[in-house]
Design a protein around this motif. Structure first.
Motif, PDB file in Angstrom:
ATOM      1  N   ASN A 210       5.186   7.479  14.258  1.00  0.00           N
ATOM      2  CA  ASN A 210       4.389   7.017  15.394  1.00  0.00           C
ATOM      3  C   ASN A 210       2.982   6.618  14.953  1.00  0.00           C
ATOM      4  OD1 ASN A 210       2.479   7.872  17.914  1.00  0.00           O
ATOM      5  ND2 ASN A 210       4.441   7.050  18.608  1.00  0.00           N
ATOM      6  N   TYR A 211       2.384   7.415  14.066  1.00  0.00           N
ATOM      7  CA  TYR A 211       1.063   7.067  13.558  1.00  0.00           C
ATOM      8  C   TYR A 211       1.098   5.779  12.746  1.00  0.00           C
ATOM      9  CZ  TYR A 211      -3.120   7.280  10.651  1.00  0.00           C
ATOM     10  OH  TYR A 211      -4.284   6.976   9.994  1.00  0.00           O
ATOM     11  N   ALA A 212       2.138   5.640  11.891  1.00  0.00           N
ATOM     12  CA  ALA A 212       2.256   4.421  11.099  1.00  0.00           C
ATOM     13  C   ALA A 212       2.503   3.203  11.977  1.00  0.00           C
ATOM     14  CB  ALA A 212       3.387   4.581  10.078  1.00  0.00           C
ATOM     15  N   SER A 213       3.253   3.369  13.058  1.00  0.00           N
ATOM     16  CA  SER A 213       3.517   2.254  13.970  1.00  0.00           C
ATOM     17  C   SER A 213       2.224   1.780  14.628  1.00  0.00           C
ATOM     18  CB  SER A 213       4.537   2.679  15.024  1.00  0.00           C
ATOM     19  OG  SER A 213       4.762   1.650  15.951  1.00  0.00           O
ATOM     20  N   ARG A 214       1.428   2.735  15.097  1.00  0.00           N
ATOM     21  CA  ARG A 214       0.153   2.345  15.703  1.00  0.00           C
ATOM     22  C   ARG A 214      -0.786   1.734  14.670  1.00  0.00           C
ATOM     23  NH1 ARG A 214      -2.417   6.549  16.903  1.00  0.00           N
ATOM     24  NH2 ARG A 214      -0.946   8.230  16.444  1.00  0.00           N
ATOM     25  N   SER A 215      -0.721   2.229  13.439  1.00  0.00           N
ATOM     26  CA  SER A 215      -1.543   1.644  12.376  1.00  0.00           C
ATOM     27  C   SER A 215      -1.085   0.230  12.049  1.00  0.00           C
ATOM     28  CB  SER A 215      -1.464   2.530  11.133  1.00  0.00           C
ATOM     29  OG  SER A 215      -2.207   1.977  10.083  1.00  0.00           O
ATOM     30  N   ASP A 216       0.244   0.006  12.064  1.00  0.00           N
ATOM     31  CA  ASP A 216       0.758  -1.346  11.817  1.00  0.00           C
ATOM     32  C   ASP A 216       0.334  -2.307  12.928  1.00  0.00           C
ATOM     33  OD1 ASP A 216       1.968  -0.517   9.500  1.00  0.00           O
ATOM     34  OD2 ASP A 216       3.895  -0.090  10.451  1.00  0.00           O
ATOM     35  N   MET A 217       0.385  -1.845  14.167  1.00  0.00           N
ATOM     36  CA  MET A 217      -0.039  -2.700  15.276  1.00  0.00           C
ATOM     37  C   MET A 217      -1.524  -3.036  15.170  1.00  0.00           C
ATOM     38  SD  MET A 217       2.012  -0.944  18.456  1.00  0.00           S
ATOM     39  CE  MET A 217       1.224  -2.049  19.605  1.00  0.00           C
ATOM     40  N   HIS A 218      -2.324  -2.040  14.806  1.00  0.00           N
ATOM     41  CA  HIS A 218      -3.758  -2.296  14.638  1.00  0.00           C
ATOM     42  C   HIS A 218      -4.005  -3.278  13.500  1.00  0.00           C
ATOM     43  CE1 HIS A 218      -8.059  -1.528  14.694  1.00  0.00           C
ATOM     44  NE2 HIS A 218      -8.019  -1.276  13.390  1.00  0.00           N
ATOM     45  N   ARG A 219      -3.261  -3.159  12.423  1.00  0.00           N
ATOM     46  CA  ARG A 219      -3.428  -4.076  11.303  1.00  0.00           C
ATOM     47  C   ARG A 219      -3.012  -5.494  11.682  1.00  0.00           C
ATOM     48  NH1 ARG A 219      -0.749  -2.264   5.740  1.00  0.00           N
ATOM     49  NH2 ARG A 219      -2.250  -0.578   6.126  1.00  0.00           N
ATOM     50  N   GLU A 220      -1.915  -5.616  12.428  1.00  0.00           N
ATOM     51  CA  GLU A 220      -1.486  -6.942  12.866  1.00  0.00           C
ATOM     52  C   GLU A 220      -2.519  -7.586  13.785  1.00  0.00           C
ATOM     53  OE1 GLU A 220       1.018  -8.811  12.006  1.00  0.00           O
ATOM     54  OE2 GLU A 220       1.734  -7.331  10.547  1.00  0.00           O
ATOM     55  N   SER A 272      10.889  -4.100   0.616  1.00  0.00           N
ATOM     56  CA  SER A 272      10.164  -5.261   1.137  1.00  0.00           C
ATOM     57  C   SER A 272      10.918  -5.955   2.271  1.00  0.00           C
ATOM     58  CB  SER A 272       9.905  -6.251   0.003  1.00  0.00           C
ATOM     59  OG  SER A 272      11.134  -6.723  -0.542  1.00  0.00           O
ATOM     60  N   LYS A 273      12.211  -5.619   2.430  1.00  0.00           N
ATOM     61  CA  LYS A 273      12.966  -6.195   3.542  1.00  0.00           C
ATOM     62  C   LYS A 273      12.490  -5.658   4.883  1.00  0.00           C
ATOM     63  CE  LYS A 273      17.175  -6.676   0.739  1.00  0.00           C
ATOM     64  NZ  LYS A 273      18.605  -6.303   0.627  1.00  0.00           N
ATOM     65  N   PHE A 274      11.825  -4.506   4.866  1.00  0.00           N
ATOM     66  CA  PHE A 274      11.335  -3.905   6.093  1.00  0.00           C
ATOM     67  C   PHE A 274       9.825  -4.121   6.151  1.00  0.00           C
ATOM     68  CE2 PHE A 274      14.853  -1.436   4.342  1.00  0.00           C
ATOM     69  CZ  PHE A 274      15.796  -1.604   5.344  1.00  0.00           C
ATOM     70  N   PRO A 275       9.345  -4.957   7.043  1.00  0.00           N
ATOM     71  CA  PRO A 275       7.942  -5.384   6.988  1.00  0.00           C
ATOM     72  C   PRO A 275       6.946  -4.286   7.362  1.00  0.00           C
ATOM     73  CG  PRO A 275       9.029  -6.249   8.947  1.00  0.00           C
ATOM     74  CD  PRO A 275      10.086  -5.598   8.143  1.00  0.00           C
ATOM     75  N   THR A 276       7.312  -3.371   8.254  1.00  0.00           N
ATOM     76  CA  THR A 276       6.354  -2.380   8.734  1.00  0.00           C
ATOM     77  C   THR A 276       6.523  -1.062   7.990  1.00  0.00           C
ATOM     78  OG1 THR A 276       7.865  -1.660  10.487  1.00  0.00           O
ATOM     79  CG2 THR A 276       6.312  -3.432  11.005  1.00  0.00           C
ATOM     80  N   ARG A 277       5.417  -0.321   7.879  1.00  0.00           N
ATOM     81  CA  ARG A 277       5.461   0.974   7.204  1.00  0.00           C
ATOM     82  C   ARG A 277       6.265   1.994   7.992  1.00  0.00           C
ATOM     83  NH1 ARG A 277      -0.474   2.824   5.944  1.00  0.00           N
ATOM     84  NH2 ARG A 277      -0.691   2.215   8.141  1.00  0.00           N
ATOM     85  N   SER A 278       6.207   1.932   9.315  1.00  0.00           N
ATOM     86  CA  SER A 278       6.958   2.878  10.136  1.00  0.00           C
ATOM     87  C   SER A 278       8.462   2.733   9.909  1.00  0.00           C
ATOM     88  CB  SER A 278       6.621   2.670  11.611  1.00  0.00           C
ATOM     89  OG  SER A 278       6.896   1.333  12.005  1.00  0.00           O
TER      90      SER A 278
END
Length: 313
Positions: A210-220, A272-278
């Motif tokens: 969940n933290y990585a998902s929010r971090s990925d959204m913030h980065r995007e 690398s096939k999975f773009p997000t860290r989450s």
């Protein structure tokens, strides 16, 4: 009559229905056979370090209370001094064998004769396999289901993790409630503790996802803002006058730098096939958790099942 008593007796009683269950036989050559039926509850200190994969030795000690060895000596009968009922069945134990021995004791008042028979019991494991080990394995595997759920399904993943964690904690407390409290770690404690750790780790994994998902959204979002800012700043390409002809105007063209591609290993190229860290964390957990749990099972069962009898005692 010999003043026989059972030194490790907790309670006992005679049988008097319909008549007292006792008889005396006197043989012509002087021997006297005295037989009596007694039911006893004996103390048996147990070492539960290997519970429920353990073997226990319980002793029956018969000694003289007042007569010393100068007056009374107990001896085991030659041949077969102890008879055990055939097809003896106990709910949770199997009688493997028994050994007869002497346990004479010396005190300030003298030496007293004593007989001892050691009964070696093996605990039946099938009950614990069905009631404890298999349900714990199922709870751990159910906790891994959250790795396959969408990272946005927060209620489903949280409820699954909390439910399995509470169920595992309840089962652990129920197991310990049926055992006496001891100061050392039992084999069942190792199993339930590691299973509880795996379930708790699955819940923590979702917090990390969940933290990585929010971090990925913030980065995007930051990338989009920078891209928009860059496009707005370079909407008009800069114009430069030619030094030879003041009327000639040419456009500046950005230079291109070619960077040779780096060689990635198979693991990095697969991730690398999975773009997000989450998503990468979920994928890694799908492999890591079952692999580590399988390794734990290999170490656990090889340690406790193939231990020598000398180490158990």
């Amino acid at each position: 009559m010999p003043d026989l008593f059972f030194s490790n007796e907790k309670e006992g009683h005679f049988h008097n229905i319909i008549m007292p269950n006792v008889y005396i036989r006197i043989f012509p050559y002087g021997s006297v056979l005295y037989s009596i039926r007694i039911s006893l509850t004996l103390s048996c200190p147990m070492n539960l370090k290997l519970y429920p994969l353990d073997r226990q030795v319980c002793s029956l000690k018969m000694a003289s209370y007042g007569w010393t060895t100068d007056d009374l000596v107990f001896l085991w009968k030659d041949g077969d001094p102890v008879q055990v009922v055939k097809n003896l069945h106990l709910p949770r134990f199997t009688l493997e064998k028994f050994l007869t021995d002497y346990c004479n004791s010396k005190t300030n008042t003298g030496e007293y004769s004593c007989l001892k028979v050691d009964l070696m019991f093996k605990r039946e494991f099938s009950y614990y396999l069905i009631q404890i080990y298999i349900p714990c394995c199922m709870l751990v595997i159910v906790s891994w289901v959250s790795f396959w759920l969408d990272q946005g399904a927060v209620p489903a993943r949280v409820s699954l993790g909390v439910t399995t964690l509470l169920t595992m904690a309840t089962q652990t407390s129920g197991i310990n409630a049926s055992l006496p409290p001891v100061s050392y770690t039992k084999a069942i404690d190792v199993w339930t503790g590691v299973c509880l750790t795996f379930v708790f780790g699955a819940l923590l994994e979702f917090a990390l996802v969940n933290y990585a998902s929010r971090s990925d959204m913030h980065r995007e979002n930051m990338k989009k803002q920078r891209r928009q800012q860059y496009e707005s700043e370079h909407a008009l390409e800069p114009l430069v006058r030619h030094p030879g002809d003041p009327m000639a105007i040419e456009k500046l063209r950005p230079c291109e730098i070619h960077v040779p591609p780096q060689r990635d290993n198979c693991c990095r190229s697969w991730l690398s096939k999975f773009p997000t860290r989450s998503k990468r964390i979920d994928v890694i957990s799908r492999i890591t958790f079952p692999l580590v749990f399988a390794m734990f099972n290999l170490v656990y069962w090889s340690t406790y099942l193939f231990r020598d009898e000398g180490e158990e005692t």
